[in-house]
Design a protein around this motif. Structure first.
Motif, PDB file in Angstrom:
ATOM      1  N   THR A  31      -3.562 -16.731  -5.208  1.00 42.93           N
ATOM      2  CA  THR A  31      -3.095 -15.345  -5.211  1.00 42.93           C
ATOM      3  C   THR A  31      -2.252 -15.064  -3.975  1.00 42.93           C
ATOM      4  O   THR A  31      -1.156 -14.492  -4.069  1.00 42.93           O
ATOM      5  N   LYS A  32      -2.737 -15.491  -2.820  1.00 49.96           N
ATOM      6  CA  LYS A  32      -1.993 -15.282  -1.568  1.00 49.96           C
ATOM      7  C   LYS A  32      -0.672 -16.046  -1.583  1.00 49.96           C
ATOM      8  O   LYS A  32       0.353 -15.527  -1.143  1.00 49.96           O
ATOM      9  N   LEU A  65       2.985   2.601  -0.167  1.00 50.00           N
ATOM     10  CA  LEU A  65       1.773   1.982   0.371  1.00 50.00           C
ATOM     11  C   LEU A  65       0.552   2.863   0.133  1.00 50.00           C
ATOM     12  O   LEU A  65       0.630   4.083   0.234  1.00 50.00           O
ATOM     13  N   ASN A  66      -0.558   2.229  -0.161  1.00 49.91           N
ATOM     14  CA  ASN A  66      -1.850   2.900  -0.250  1.00 49.91           C
ATOM     15  C   ASN A  66      -2.709   2.356   0.870  1.00 49.91           C
ATOM     16  O   ASN A  66      -2.713   1.152   1.114  1.00 49.91           O
ATOM     17  N   PRO A  67      -3.464   3.225   1.575  1.00 49.05           N
ATOM     18  CA  PRO A  67      -4.232   2.743   2.723  1.00 49.05           C
ATOM     19  C   PRO A  67      -5.259   1.671   2.374  1.00 49.05           C
ATOM     20  O   PRO A  67      -5.333   0.653   3.027  1.00 49.05           O
ATOM     21  N   VAL A  68      -6.046   1.873   1.331  1.00 46.59           N
ATOM     22  CA  VAL A  68      -7.055   0.892   0.938  1.00 46.59           C
ATOM     23  C   VAL A  68      -6.914   0.667  -0.556  1.00 46.59           C
ATOM     24  O   VAL A  68      -7.058   1.597  -1.336  1.00 46.59           O
ATOM     25  N   LEU A  69      -6.638  -0.563  -0.920  1.00 41.83           N
ATOM     26  CA  LEU A  69      -6.482  -0.884  -2.325  1.00 41.83           C
ATOM     27  C   LEU A  69      -7.669  -1.689  -2.817  1.00 41.83           C
ATOM     28  O   LEU A  69      -8.072  -2.666  -2.206  1.00 41.83           O
ATOM     29  N   SER A  70      -8.216  -1.262  -3.940  1.00 38.81           N
ATOM     30  CA  SER A  70      -9.224  -2.050  -4.620  1.00 38.81           C
ATOM     31  C   SER A  70      -8.479  -3.011  -5.552  1.00 38.81           C
ATOM     32  O   SER A  70      -7.265  -2.902  -5.726  1.00 38.81           O
ATOM     33  N   LEU A  71      -9.186  -3.924  -6.172  1.00 39.70           N
ATOM     34  CA  LEU A  71      -8.540  -4.836  -7.108  1.00 39.70           C
ATOM     35  C   LEU A  71      -7.937  -4.077  -8.285  1.00 39.70           C
ATOM     36  O   LEU A  71      -6.834  -4.392  -8.733  1.00 39.70           O
ATOM     37  N   LEU A 153       3.166  -5.674  -1.395  1.00 38.86           N
ATOM     38  CA  LEU A 153       2.649  -7.038  -1.477  1.00 38.86           C
ATOM     39  C   LEU A 153       2.148  -7.538  -0.127  1.00 38.86           C
ATOM     40  O   LEU A 153       1.105  -8.193  -0.048  1.00 38.86           O
ATOM     41  N   GLN A 154       2.869  -7.210   0.926  1.00 37.85           N
ATOM     42  CA  GLN A 154       2.415  -7.622   2.260  1.00 37.85           C
ATOM     43  C   GLN A 154       1.108  -6.927   2.612  1.00 37.85           C
ATOM     44  O   GLN A 154       0.221  -7.526   3.233  1.00 37.85           O
ATOM     45  N   ASP A 155       0.954  -5.674   2.185  1.00 38.81           N
ATOM     46  CA  ASP A 155      -0.300  -4.963   2.411  1.00 38.81           C
ATOM     47  C   ASP A 155      -1.429  -5.579   1.569  1.00 38.81           C
ATOM     48  O   ASP A 155      -2.554  -5.714   2.046  1.00 38.81           O
ATOM     49  N   MET A 156      -1.119  -5.970   0.332  1.00 45.31           N
ATOM     50  CA  MET A 156      -2.114  -6.618  -0.523  1.00 45.31           C
ATOM     51  C   MET A 156      -2.593  -7.926   0.104  1.00 45.31           C
ATOM     52  O   MET A 156      -3.781  -8.259   0.024  1.00 45.31           O
ATOM     53  N   LEU A 157      -1.675  -8.642   0.714  1.00 50.25           N
ATOM     54  CA  LEU A 157      -2.027  -9.895   1.374  1.00 50.25           C
ATOM     55  C   LEU A 157      -3.056  -9.646   2.469  1.00 50.25           C
ATOM     56  O   LEU A 157      -4.042 -10.376   2.582  1.00 50.25           O
ATOM     57  N   ARG A 158      -2.852  -8.594   3.235  1.00 48.39           N
ATOM     58  CA  ARG A 158      -3.821  -8.231   4.275  1.00 48.39           C
ATOM     59  C   ARG A 158      -5.143  -7.779   3.663  1.00 48.39           C
ATOM     60  O   ARG A 158      -6.221  -8.118   4.147  1.00 48.39           O
TER      61      ARG A 158
END
Length: 166
Positions: A31-32, A65-71, A153-158
């Motif tokens: 995924t990463k 951007l969303n601060p906290v993303l769930s799956l 996507l960069q935020d999702m990676l984090r």
């Protein structure tokens, strides 16, 4: 001393646990890697970058951007981007749209490994009414969508490093 089936099971338990844990780690690594590949593809298209916070009139439907993303939040966001990119006539975004579909499948695997299967997310509601916006500003829509997608996507990676919830 006679060990018996319980001792044999306890001896095998670490091996069984490792075998089960390994594929999930592989899915997370894949995924990463796919996220990094998509970001690289976006960089290769090399449009002018737009800040993810910058507002562009008529393109407010493109998520930022969303601060906290769930799956499930990640899947929903990717579904929207996939819908937007697939509606653009540019051939340069076709592979990115296909990659987003694969990324969504990997997110579903991660979610099911956490015993929280995700329902298939839908794209934007009322997207058909936005087609007039897209026709009037195809290039702007592509630039803004790719720029914001890259930031998301960069935020999702984090977020994946933090092991997000369902």
């Amino acid at each position: 001393m006679h060990c018996g089936p319980l001792c044999q099971f306890l001896w095998l338990w670490p091996c069984l646990w490792y075998i089960e844990a390994m594929p999930i780690q592989k899915v997370q690594d894949d995924t990463k890697t796919l996220i990094k590949t998509i970001v690289t593809r976006i960089n290769d298209i090399s449009h002018t970058a737009v800040s993810s916070k910058q507002r562009v009139a008529g393109l407010d439907f493109i998520p930022g951007l969303n601060p906290v993303l769930s799956l499930s939040g990640m899947d929903q966001t990717l579904a929207i981007y996939q819908q937007i990119l697939s509606s653009l006539p540019s051939r340069s975004v076709v592979q990115i749209s296909n990659d987003l579909e694969n990324l969504r499948d990997l997110l579903h695997l991660l979610a099911s490994s956490k015993s929280c299967p995700l329902p298939r997310a839908r794209g934007l509601k009322g997207f058909e009414s936005l087609s007039s916006v897209l026709k009037g500003s195809l290039y702007s829509t592509e630039v803004v969508a790719l720029s914001r997608l890259q930031a998301v996507l960069q935020d999702m990676l984090r977020q994946l490093d933090l092991s997000p919830g369902c």
